[in-house]
Design an enzyme around this catalytic site. Sequence first.
Site, mmCIF file in Angstrom:
data_model
loop_
_atom_site.group_PDB
_atom_site.id
_atom_site.type_symbol
_atom_site.label_atom_id
_atom_site.label_comp_id
_atom_site.label_asym_id
_atom_site.label_seq_id
_atom_site.Cartn_x
_atom_site.Cartn_y
_atom_site.Cartn_z
ATOM 1 N N CYS A 246 14.908 -86.374 36.207
ATOM 2 C CA CYS A 246 16.029 -85.476 35.874
ATOM 3 C C CYS A 246 16.005 -84.203 36.722
ATOM 4 O O CYS A 246 16.282 -84.258 37.907
ATOM 5 C CB CYS A 246 16.039 -85.182 34.382
ATOM 6 S SG CYS A 246 17.659 -84.664 33.772
ATOM 7 N N HIS A 331 16.408 -90.668 32.186
ATOM 8 C CA HIS A 331 15.163 -90.518 31.419
ATOM 9 C C HIS A 331 14.553 -91.889 31.112
ATOM 10 O O HIS A 331 14.948 -92.541 30.140
ATOM 11 C CB HIS A 331 15.443 -89.777 30.109
ATOM 12 C CG HIS A 331 15.752 -88.331 30.303
ATOM 13 N ND1 HIS A 331 14.807 -87.345 30.151
ATOM 14 C CD2 HIS A 331 16.900 -87.706 30.653
ATOM 15 C CE1 HIS A 331 15.361 -86.164 30.393
ATOM 16 N NE2 HIS A 331 16.627 -86.361 30.701
ATOM 17 N N GLU A 333 11.762 -92.471 29.814
ATOM 18 C CA GLU A 333 11.058 -92.409 28.523
ATOM 19 C C GLU A 333 12.012 -92.555 27.344
ATOM 20 O O GLU A 333 11.569 -92.675 26.189
ATOM 21 C CB GLU A 333 10.285 -91.084 28.409
ATOM 22 C CG GLU A 333 11.089 -89.880 27.992
ATOM 23 C CD GLU A 333 11.987 -89.295 29.079
ATOM 24 O OE1 GLU A 333 12.724 -88.346 28.786
ATOM 25 O OE2 GLU A 333 11.938 -89.789 30.224
#
Length: 365
Positions: A246, A331, A333
């Site tokens: 990001c 992202h 994650e």
Amino acid sequence: MKKKLILEDGTIFIGEAFGSETSCVGEVVFNTGMTGYQEIISDPSYCGQIVTLTYPLVGNYGINRDDFESITPAINGFIVKEIADFPSNWRSERSLDDYFKLKNIPGITGIDTRKLTRIIRQHGTLKGALCHINENVEEVLERLRATETRRDQVKQVSTKTSYPSPGRGSRVVVVDFGMKHGILRELNQRDCDVIVVPYYTKAADILQLSPDGVMLTNGPGDPKDVPEAIEMIKEILGKVPLFGICLGHQLFALACGANTEKMKFGHRGSNHPVKDLATGKVAMTSQNHGFAVEEKSIENTRLEVTQIALNDGTNEGLKHKDFPAFTVQYHPEASPGPEDTNNLFQQFLDMIETAKQEGTTNAKA
């Protein structure tokens, strides 16, 4: 109690207040996720913003202790169509209203969030104010138009001191620009020996920690407002494998000679399709960013475009042609959102192992 949302273009929405009774000013943005409001609220990348959720019913599964992405929320305010007064979930510990009162965050419910989202999509991101119903509109508008967007969001949310999260695997130095806990969780699950450092940490200090790899995290705001990080990346590039997420992706691009630009209304949601140019495969990704790497600016750099967004064609991934370094705009994650790209953490660790075996950082990412 009634509350008003006033946008800088003069648009006014009247709804019911929840959470804190205070007023706030911030950049009004929207997130299209159907679930995950607790993670959204606690994502440091929303620092200074008033977040609108496009899904109409919010708060129905309450707030629990496990789904936070930071200890202290950084959002300024929250906008929903309908808030659930009585959440129902076995993990729920309190309602959204109670949590916002606890954290002194104002919210507004009962407004037309579809209309608000259309305004932002048409005109771009706007400043807005959540205020008491009796406040003078002209005075609020004058205050809004005079308010400059803060440029120190990363400073607000980054850790103030370095700290370890020990493991027995590869040592990864994580540069915290506003890190979601999900990133740390993924590294811990792979037994990485993690050291988290503040955003202003110099390259020499990072290298003194003898890292096997360096992670550049997500974070809020304009990447050009963090020049010290850009210089740090220039100095460590080629000396240690690097992975950016990001804001880390944008800072990496700037450090390599590319440019970034503000998007009209950004990408914020849990199901953004991204195409991998090498494999042709499409992954659904979780995203939250208002800036992007300018595509044309990549041409005269040593960077290679690896992924693009299918919705608007913007850049979603880069890798360096000479050094072990790659980054993504989204992202991996998740938290919230799909975990289609979770394998990137293992790809990073594989890159570290390759660099170790070759005894050099000239391995390709």
